[in-house]
Enzyme design. Structure first.
Site, PDB file in Angstrom:
ATOM      1  N   TYR A  72     -19.091 -12.616  17.242  1.00  0.00           N
ATOM      2  CA  TYR A  72     -20.553 -12.637  17.199  1.00  0.00           C
ATOM      3  C   TYR A  72     -21.038 -13.602  16.116  1.00  0.00           C
ATOM      4  CZ  TYR A  72     -25.304 -10.987  16.175  1.00  0.00           C
ATOM      5  OH  TYR A  72     -26.655 -10.913  15.927  1.00  0.00           O
ATOM      6  N   HIS A  73     -20.382 -13.553  14.968  1.00  0.00           N
ATOM      7  CA  HIS A  73     -20.756 -14.431  13.861  1.00  0.00           C
ATOM      8  C   HIS A  73     -20.546 -15.896  14.231  1.00  0.00           C
ATOM      9  CE1 HIS A  73     -19.800 -16.706  10.147  1.00  0.00           C
ATOM     10  NE2 HIS A  73     -20.851 -16.067   9.686  1.00  0.00           N
ATOM     11  N   HIS A  74     -19.375 -16.232  14.760  1.00  0.00           N
ATOM     12  CA  HIS A  74     -19.089 -17.622  15.112  1.00  0.00           C
ATOM     13  C   HIS A  74     -20.070 -18.142  16.162  1.00  0.00           C
ATOM     14  CE1 HIS A  74     -15.589 -18.900  12.901  1.00  0.00           C
ATOM     15  NE2 HIS A  74     -14.973 -17.749  13.134  1.00  0.00           N
TER      16      HIS A  74
END
EC number: 2.3.1.199
Length: 287
Positions: A147-149
């Site tokens: 999700y972060h990437h």
């Protein structure tokens, strides 16, 4: 020796001679590249483990992983040095309000600062290779990781398109955190996890503080854009995206920090113990 000195001089001159028109062409005219990369990334996360790696042995990627992490560490150190230097000078010259709300093209469009911010944004796509190492070594890819990437690549590309001045703060903070984080991963990849392990909580805390600072900066720009008479030139779409992104990051990193470092460790037994040890060996630590 002359070759080394000439190379160093060349590396100094390249950022100084950078022209912002390059960034305009990339972010304004090539947005479809971001879409392709995001689609491929989603396929990597959800399709490859089940359909390609399911019945295969994990690849031994230790050496490429060592090289990858030291490369990102050195890149982040160079970016952090330049951005901190330029951001400090810009802050003392213009103050926090003008630095955060108004884009100074003479500083942030051409030259060294612009070079490192441009490549900071672009780096969010190759940084997805972090996940390639996890997938092909059959290690778990937690929600926070992918999700972060994915979201940071989308947000940064939009920020590059909209030329948001507050993005200079975001790039500077992220370079600083990543210079330490990728050094930690490099040490772990070299087999020195036990030596470097004590700083793991510090790195997660730095990530949390980055999310807090990012959220506060976005709130600051939102106030001046929507409520204050003084105004703010930060794109409002970017403000809304930033609030969602940083707010969700803070929540997810806080949950991770609590799970890893604050909960009491209950010694498991039997199958539970074996499962816990397996997760530890697989490196399910941080995003």
């Amino acid at each position: 020796m002359d070759f080394v000195l000439n190379t160093i001089q060349w590396l100094r001159e390249v950022p100084r001679n950078f022209k912002g028109e390059v960034a305009t062409v990339v972010f304004d005219d090539s947005a479809d590249i971001l879409v392709y990369c995001c689609v491929l990334y989603i396929l990597l996360v959800f399709m490859v483990p089940e359909h390609i790696m399911k019945n295969r042995e994990p690849f031994n990627l230790r050496l490429p992983f060592v090289v990858w992490n030291i490369g990102l560490c050195l890149f982040s150190i160079c970016g952090a040095y330049s951005c901190v230097k330029n951001m400090t000078a810009l802050y003392w010259e213009r103050g926090f309000y003008r630095t955060t709300c108004f884009f100074d093209s003479s500083v942030a469009y051409d030259g060294e600062f612009a070079f490192w911010v441009f490549y900071f944004i672009l780096s969010k796509i190759p940084e997805m290779i972090d996940t390639v190492f996890l997938v092909f070594q059959k290690k778990p890819v937690i929600f926070l990781h992918w999700y972060h990437h994915l979201t940071v690549a989308i947000f940064c590309w939009h920020a590059g398109h909209a030329l948001i001045p507050s993005g200079l703060w975001f790039a500077t903070m992220n370079y600083c955190v990543h210079s330490i984080m990728y050094f930690y991963y490099f040490m772990c990849a070299c087999g020195m996890r036990k030596v470097i392990r004590p700083i793991a909580p510090f790195i997660t805390m730095m990530q949390l503080l980055q999310m807090v600072a990012g959220t506060l900066i976005v709130l600051y720009t939102a106030y001046h854009s929507y409520l204050s008479e003084s105004g703010c030139e930060v794109d409002r779409t970017s403000i809304r995206l930033g609030l969602v992104m940083y707010g969700s990051y803070f929540f997810l990193f806080a949950v991770l920090f609590g799970k890893l470092y604050l909960k009491k460790q209950v010694k498991p037994s039997g199958t539970a113990s074996a499962y816990a040890m397996s997760k530890k060996r697989n490196g399910e630590k941080m995003a």
